[in-house]
Scaffold this motif. Structure first.
Motif, PDB file in Angstrom:
ATOM      1  N   TYR A   4       0.844  -1.209  -0.035  1.00 23.85           N
ATOM      2  CA  TYR A   4      -0.003   0.434   0.233  1.00 23.85           C
ATOM      3  C   TYR A   4       0.629   1.061   0.431  1.00 23.85           C
ATOM      4  O   TYR A   4       0.714   2.322  -0.528  1.00 23.85           O
ATOM      5  N   ASN A  11       1.752   6.770  -6.861  1.00 25.44           N
ATOM      6  CA  ASN A  11       0.680   7.645  -6.848  1.00 25.44           C
ATOM      7  C   ASN A  11       1.689   9.319  -6.585  1.00 25.44           C
ATOM      8  O   ASN A  11       1.522   9.510  -7.634  1.00 25.44           O
ATOM      9  N   ILE A 130       3.116  -4.652 -16.761  1.00 26.35           N
ATOM     10  CA  ILE A 130       3.511  -4.947 -15.444  1.00 26.35           C
ATOM     11  C   ILE A 130       4.001  -6.392 -15.477  1.00 26.35           C
ATOM     12  O   ILE A 130       4.116  -6.595 -14.707  1.00 26.35           O
ATOM     13  N   PHE A 131       2.341  -6.943 -15.261  1.00 25.34           N
ATOM     14  CA  PHE A 131       1.842  -8.106 -14.947  1.00 25.34           C
ATOM     15  C   PHE A 131       2.799  -8.883 -16.415  1.00 25.34           C
ATOM     16  O   PHE A 131       3.048 -10.405 -15.582  1.00 25.34           O
ATOM     17  N   HIS A 133       5.205  -8.918 -17.880  1.00 23.26           N
ATOM     18  CA  HIS A 133       6.784  -8.401 -18.191  1.00 23.26           C
ATOM     19  C   HIS A 133       6.858  -9.075 -16.855  1.00 23.26           C
ATOM     20  O   HIS A 133       8.117  -8.346 -16.267  1.00 23.26           O
ATOM     21  N   ASP A 134       6.534  -8.827 -15.705  1.00 23.18           N
ATOM     22  CA  ASP A 134       6.853  -9.466 -14.403  1.00 23.18           C
ATOM     23  C   ASP A 134       7.814  -8.188 -13.660  1.00 23.18           C
ATOM     24  O   ASP A 134       8.717  -8.600 -12.933  1.00 23.18           O
ATOM     25  N   LEU A 135       7.229  -6.894 -13.506  1.00 22.92           N
ATOM     26  CA  LEU A 135       7.454  -6.276 -12.896  1.00 22.92           C
ATOM     27  C   LEU A 135       6.769  -6.073 -11.720  1.00 22.92           C
ATOM     28  O   LEU A 135       6.014  -5.500 -11.969  1.00 22.92           O
ATOM     29  N   GLY A 136       7.260  -6.170 -10.596  1.00 24.32           N
ATOM     30  CA  GLY A 136       7.207  -5.690  -9.609  1.00 24.32           C
ATOM     31  C   GLY A 136       6.981  -4.286  -8.892  1.00 24.32           C
ATOM     32  O   GLY A 136       7.481  -3.449  -9.657  1.00 24.32           O
ATOM     33  N   PRO A 137       6.042  -3.828  -7.754  1.00 27.38           N
ATOM     34  CA  PRO A 137       5.533  -2.828  -8.154  1.00 27.38           C
ATOM     35  C   PRO A 137       7.035  -1.688  -7.718  1.00 27.38           C
ATOM     36  O   PRO A 137       6.750  -0.906  -8.110  1.00 27.38           O
ATOM     37  N   GLN A 139      10.049  -2.090  -8.529  1.00 31.59           N
ATOM     38  CA  GLN A 139      10.961  -2.033 -10.201  1.00 31.59           C
ATOM     39  C   GLN A 139      10.349  -0.696 -10.234  1.00 31.59           C
ATOM     40  O   GLN A 139      10.738  -0.051 -10.837  1.00 31.59           O
ATOM     41  N   ALA A 142      10.426   2.286  -8.425  1.00 26.02           N
ATOM     42  CA  ALA A 142      12.435   2.883  -8.822  1.00 26.02           C
ATOM     43  C   ALA A 142      12.210   3.657 -10.760  1.00 26.02           C
ATOM     44  O   ALA A 142      12.675   4.560 -10.675  1.00 26.02           O
ATOM     45  N   LEU A 143      11.688   2.786 -11.522  1.00 20.69           N
ATOM     46  CA  LEU A 143      11.644   4.053 -12.855  1.00 20.69           C
ATOM     47  C   LEU A 143      11.018   4.733 -12.470  1.00 20.69           C
ATOM     48  O   LEU A 143      11.113   5.225 -13.301  1.00 20.69           O
ATOM     49  N   LEU A 209       0.434   1.772 -14.325  1.00 12.91           N
ATOM     50  CA  LEU A 209       0.474   1.607 -12.529  1.00 12.91           C
ATOM     51  C   LEU A 209      -1.058   0.701 -12.445  1.00 12.91           C
ATOM     52  O   LEU A 209      -0.788   0.272 -11.642  1.00 12.91           O
ATOM     53  N   THR A 210      -2.022   2.021 -12.935  1.00 12.50           N
ATOM     54  CA  THR A 210      -3.326   1.426 -12.372  1.00 12.50           C
ATOM     55  C   THR A 210      -4.020   0.325 -13.337  1.00 12.50           C
ATOM     56  O   THR A 210      -4.847  -0.286 -13.228  1.00 12.50           O
TER      57      THR A 210
END
Lengths: 300, 146
Positions: A4, A11, A130-131, A133-137, A139, A142-143, A209-210
């Motif tokens: 969270y 955000n 993001i899902f 390509h397995d980009l975690g929250p 990561q 950081a981007l 993101l969303t």
């Protein structure tokens, strides 16, 4: 880090782009209530690029920024002669027109048996890059902050350059700037384009993101907030709008126990803040004082 | 020089993240059906989520599912911290109680973790005594009430 908290920080980072977009225009003296339109254009363009066309994220974000920049420059051209309230109303009208166009826009492709893509007022869901390509929250966080840091470095370099001085001159007095040899019209269109690109980049990040956007997200409220961030945080430096975003989203989160009354409390606090510091927290005087305090003292 | 190195490091990290996105591809896409009904307390709703594999329609059990909520007309201003769900009786079903801040249209963010990472968003209209389709779909052009 708690998911969270990562979401809230993400955000804050994403909204900072649209805040910086409005700030850039404020430097030239233009009060825009329409930066949410370019945020929306960037969100939809980048979302379509990854979800429907299979583009890589970098190319999609670049597309979102480029399309938004082109749209902003196109709006900047006919509104060159408008000032103050008239410019504000023109940008607001454009933003509402864009929002209504997205309420009508439909462009869907079937993926795994489901229709994906903008679907008018129903919005655009399934931006699952993001899902997929397995980009975690973390990561993605950081981007966001990596790009935000790059933008801030750009602002810092710009503010120390002739371009930054010229932008502030235009903001102070267009006629005087013109008499000093500054190509005011060209500079204002450049600022509008860059501001559009910033908002579009933020929009592209927001959509990923969303994973979901809809036209209602981009109404006048976002425009008012993005303008308010600079006014609350201060116009003395590009960090001002970021302080504004932190106060807005951070404060809203910290007074969460007040639930439904949060916006009233927030509005009251903002009003008090602006009475105490009319040009925001980090105004020119505060930035000057901080610079003097920060600068190492020379020995006599 | 030190500043330039730092800037380059940030740019390199961002570039690596953008490039890494090309490497892995997750094949399973989740599909969700959500039904909510008012709970005894005001502004609280009991929601049941049914998760299936979008391609095969097979139920998706064993998922760590949280439900967050945000108002589309005021993104970020009224958001609900994600609540954890508990597995329901039928495979692929999950139940959780949402405490909203006000009535109106809410975008429910169904966040899947564990063996399958995904997010499905459903927009529903929460009224005091019912939950249904949002106003934007039932009456085109009509602005939702808040």
């Amino acid at each position: 880090m708690d998911d969270y908290l990562v979401g809230v920080l993400s955000n804050i980072g994403v909204v900072s782009f649209v805040a910086l977009s409005a700030y850039l225009l404020l430097l030239t003296g233009a009060i825009s209530f329409g930066q949410q339109a370019f945020f929306a254009i960037g969100a939809y363009a980048a979302g379509v690029a990854t979800a429907l066309w299979g583009w890589p994220l970098a190319a999609a974000l670049a597309l979102g920024a480029a399309v938004s920049a082109a749209a902003a420059a196109a709006v900047g051209l006919p509104t060159l002669r408008l000032h103050g309230l008239y410019f504000a109303v023109a940008t607001l009208a454009f933003a509402e027109m864009v929002r209504l166009l997205f309420e009508l826009a439909r462009y869907q492709v079937e993926i795994d048996g489901e229709l994906v893509g903008p679907n008018g007022a129903d919005g655009f869901r399934g931006i699952r890059y993001i899902f997929e390509h397995d980009l975690g929250p973390l990561q993605f966080l950081a981007l966001i902050y990596g790009l935000l840091a790059a933008v801030l470095i750009g602002f810092m370099l710009m503010e120390r350059s002739r371009l930054g001085v010229a932008l502030r001159m235009v903001g102070e007095d267009e006629v005087l700037a013109s008499l000093n040899g500054i190509a005011v019209a060209r500079l204002k269109i450049l600022a509008a384009g860059l501001a559009g690109a910033l908002a579009g980049l933020g929009g592209g990040l927001y959509a990923h993101l969303t994973t979901y956007v809809e036209p209602r997200m981009f109404d006048v409220m976002l425009g008012v907030h993005s303008l308010a961030y600079g006014l609350i945080g201060g116009l003395g430096t590009a960090f001002g709008p970021l302080v504004g975003v932190l106060i807005d989203i951070g404060l809203l989160e910290s007074i969460r126990p007040l639930a439904g009354y949060r916006m009233i409390v927030f509005g009251g606090l903002v009003a008090l803040l602006l009475i105490a510091r009319p040009r925001g927290l980090l105004d020119e005087a505060a930035v000057h004082w901080l610079q003097r305090a920060w600068r190492p003292r020379r020995r006599p | 020089m030190i500043h330039a190195t730092r800037e380059l490091a940030v740019v390199a990290a961002v570039a690596a993240l953008l490039a890494s996105g090309e490497a892995v591809a997750q094949q399973i896409r989740a599909k969700a059906e959500v039904t909510c009904r008012p709970a005894p307390d005001v502004l609280e709703y009991d929601c049941t989520v049914t998760l299936t594999n979008a391609r095969t329609r097979a139920p998706l059990p064993g998922v760590e599912l949280t439900i967050g909520a945000d108002m589309p007309s005021m993104p970020g201003a009224h958001s609900v911290a994600p609540v954890k769900t508990a597995p329901g009786a039928a495979p692929g079903t999950y139940q959780g109680r949402l405490a909203l801040e006000m009535h109106g249209d809410w975008a429910l963010s169904l966040n899947l973790a564990g063996p399958l990472r995904d997010r499905v968003v459903k927009v529903l209209r929460f009224e005091p005594d019912s939950v249904g389709e949002p106003a934007a779909r039932t009456a085109p052009g009509r602005r939702p009430r808040h």
